[in-house]
Design a protein around this motif. Structure first.
Motif, PDB file in Angstrom:
ATOM      1  N   HIS A 146       3.080  14.162  -9.633  1.00  0.00           N
ATOM      2  CA  HIS A 146       4.182  15.130  -9.547  1.00  0.00           C
ATOM      3  C   HIS A 146       4.175  15.874  -8.210  1.00  0.00           C
ATOM      4  N   ASP A 147       3.835  15.150  -7.153  1.00  0.00           N
ATOM      5  CA  ASP A 147       3.759  15.726  -5.806  1.00  0.00           C
ATOM      6  C   ASP A 147       5.061  15.408  -5.075  1.00  0.00           C
ATOM      7  N   VAL A 148       6.008  16.342  -5.135  1.00  0.00           N
ATOM      8  CA  VAL A 148       7.349  16.094  -4.586  1.00  0.00           C
ATOM      9  C   VAL A 148       7.305  15.793  -3.093  1.00  0.00           C
ATOM     10  N   ALA A 149       6.512  16.550  -2.346  1.00  0.00           N
ATOM     11  CA  ALA A 149       6.438  16.335  -0.902  1.00  0.00           C
ATOM     12  C   ALA A 149       5.918  14.935  -0.582  1.00  0.00           C
ATOM     13  N   ALA A 150       4.917  14.488  -1.331  1.00  0.00           N
ATOM     14  CA  ALA A 150       4.362  13.151  -1.100  1.00  0.00           C
ATOM     15  C   ALA A 150       5.338  12.069  -1.544  1.00  0.00           C
ATOM     16  N   ILE A 151       6.078  12.320  -2.610  1.00  0.00           N
ATOM     17  CA  ILE A 151       7.102  11.356  -3.049  1.00  0.00           C
ATOM     18  C   ILE A 151       8.107  11.147  -1.922  1.00  0.00           C
ATOM     19  N   ALA A 152       8.591  12.258  -1.358  1.00  0.00           N
ATOM     20  CA  ALA A 152       9.561  12.175  -0.258  1.00  0.00           C
ATOM     21  C   ALA A 152       8.963  11.479   0.959  1.00  0.00           C
ATOM     22  N   LYS A 153       7.711  11.791   1.239  1.00  0.00           N
ATOM     23  CA  LYS A 153       7.029  11.194   2.402  1.00  0.00           C
ATOM     24  C   LYS A 153       6.933   9.680   2.275  1.00  0.00           C
ATOM     25  N   ARG A 198       0.838  -1.212   0.000  1.00  0.00           N
ATOM     26  CA  ARG A 198       0.000   0.000   0.000  1.00  0.00           C
ATOM     27  C   ARG A 198       0.867   1.253   0.000  1.00  0.00           C
ATOM     28  N   THR A 199       1.930   1.235   0.778  1.00  0.00           N
ATOM     29  CA  THR A 199       2.836   2.380   0.825  1.00  0.00           C
ATOM     30  C   THR A 199       3.504   2.572  -0.533  1.00  0.00           C
ATOM     31  N   HIS A 200       3.909   1.464  -1.145  1.00  0.00           N
ATOM     32  CA  HIS A 200       4.524   1.535  -2.482  1.00  0.00           C
ATOM     33  C   HIS A 200       3.549   2.124  -3.495  1.00  0.00           C
ATOM     34  N   GLU A 201       2.287   1.735  -3.413  1.00  0.00           N
ATOM     35  CA  GLU A 201       1.278   2.264  -4.335  1.00  0.00           C
ATOM     36  C   GLU A 201       1.117   3.776  -4.150  1.00  0.00           C
ATOM     37  N   LYS A 202       1.165   4.238  -2.911  1.00  0.00           N
ATOM     38  CA  LYS A 202       1.049   5.678  -2.644  1.00  0.00           C
ATOM     39  C   LYS A 202       2.268   6.423  -3.177  1.00  0.00           C
ATOM     40  N   PHE A 203       3.430   5.786  -3.089  1.00  0.00           N
ATOM     41  CA  PHE A 203       4.659   6.374  -3.645  1.00  0.00           C
ATOM     42  C   PHE A 203       4.518   6.543  -5.147  1.00  0.00           C
ATOM     43  N   MET A 204       4.034   5.514  -5.824  1.00  0.00           N
ATOM     44  CA  MET A 204       3.872   5.559  -7.273  1.00  0.00           C
ATOM     45  C   MET A 204       2.808   6.585  -7.674  1.00  0.00           C
ATOM     46  N   SER A 205       1.742   6.664  -6.888  1.00  0.00           N
ATOM     47  CA  SER A 205       0.686   7.639  -7.158  1.00  0.00           C
ATOM     48  C   SER A 205       1.211   9.064  -7.020  1.00  0.00           C
TER      49      SER A 205
END
Length: 234
Positions: A138-145, A126-133
Motif C-alpha cells: 500500500h505504498d502509493v509513492a512506490a506504486i507511482a514510481k 524486476r520492475t513489474h515485481e517491484k510494482f506489485m510489491s
C-alpha cells in the motif's frame, strides 16, 4: 497469519518525515531540516534522505527547490473529495496526455518486443515485481514510481530515439496524474491485471497481444479518469 515484511529503510525515513509534517510542527511553505541534519537524526546516508524526499514530493507532501532544499507542500492527508477536485480542474490536460500515450506506447511495445534482449525482458520483469510489491505494501509513492519506470522502460527498449525523446516530455506531464490516481484504491486495482498481462505477453514475445493489452490498459486509464470527474456531479 500475515507474513512479516521488512520495510525498506528509504520508506521508513519517508514515513518518519511524513509523520513530522503531519504532526503540526511545521507549516506549508516552511523549510524542512537539511539532508545532513536528517542524516544525523536518523543515522542514514544522504542518498536515503534524498530518495525519501523524492517519494514525499511524488505524494505531494514536499516541494524540492534546487539549491535551497526541501519545503513543506501540504500538512494534511488528501481527502477523496480533494483528489476528485484536482482531476476536475486538470481533466482536459490529463486527457491530452492519455491520448498521446495511447498513440505512443502501443507502438513502443511492438518495437521493444522486436528489438529487446532477454536481459531487457528480465529487467522489465524486476520492475513489474517491484510494482506489485508496492501494491501489496500500500505504498502509493512506490506504486507511482514503478508504474512510471515500467512504462518508460518499455519505451526506452524500443531503441527509437525520437519516440524516447517524445515520451520523456509525456512522462513529465503524467507525473502529477500518477501521484493522484493511485491514491484511489480502485484505480490501483485496475492496474494490476493489465500490467501482469503486458509483462506476460512481453515475456512470450507476443507482439500483437502485447499491443492489444497496452491499448486496453490505457483505455482503462482514461475510463478511470472519466469516472473520477463525474463523481463531483453525482
Amino acid at each position: 497469519m500475515k507474513s512479516i515484511q521488512r520495510v525498506p529503510v528509504v520508506q521508513q525515513v519517508a514515513e518518519n518525515i511524513k509523520e513530522y509534517i503531519l504532526s503540526g510542527a511545521v507549516e506549508v511553505g516552511q523549510k524542512l531540516p537539511s539532508e545532513k541534519e536528517l542524516c544525523d537524526q536518523m543515522s542514514v546516508g544522504r542518498g536515503t534522505v534524498r530518495e525519501a524526499f523524492r517519494i514525499l514530493q511524488t505524494s505531494g507532501f514536499v516541494e524540492i527547490k534546487p539549491g535551497r532544499g526541501a519545503f513543506v507542500a501540504r500538512t494534511e492527508e488528501q481527502e477523496l473529495e480533494n483528489i476528485v477536485e484536482w482531476f476536475m480542474q486538470n481533466e482536459v490536460e490529463l486527457k491530452d496526455v492519455i491520448e498521446i500515450r495511447t498513440a505512443l506506447e502501443p507502438l513502443a511495445i511492438r518495437l521493444t518486443i522486436q528489438r529487446c534482449s532477454d536481459a531487457d525482458i528480465a529487467q522489465l520483469a524486476r520492475t513489474h515485481e517491484k510494482f506489485m510489491s508496492a501494491i501489496e505494501n500500500h505504498d502509493v509513492a512506490a506504486i507511482a514510481k514503478y508504474d512510471e519506470k515500467f512504462h518508460n522502460q518499455i519505451v526506452e527498449k524500443s531503441q527509437n530515439k525520437l519516440l524516447i525523446s517524445m515520451n520523456r516530455k509525456v512522462s513529465e506531464c503524467a507525473q502529477a496524474f500518477r501521484s493522484k490516481t493511485f491514491l484511489v484504491e480502485q484505480n490501483v486495482k485496475n492496474a494490476i491485471e493489465p500490467h501482469s498481462n503486458i509483462m506476460e505477453s512481453i515475456s512470450r514475445r507476443d507482439i500483437d497481444q502485447a499491443e492489444r493489452y497496452m491499448r486496453s490498459h490505457l483505455d482503462q486509464v482514461l475510463i478511470d479518469l472519466e469516472e473520477m470527474t463525474v463523481q463531483k456531479d453525482s
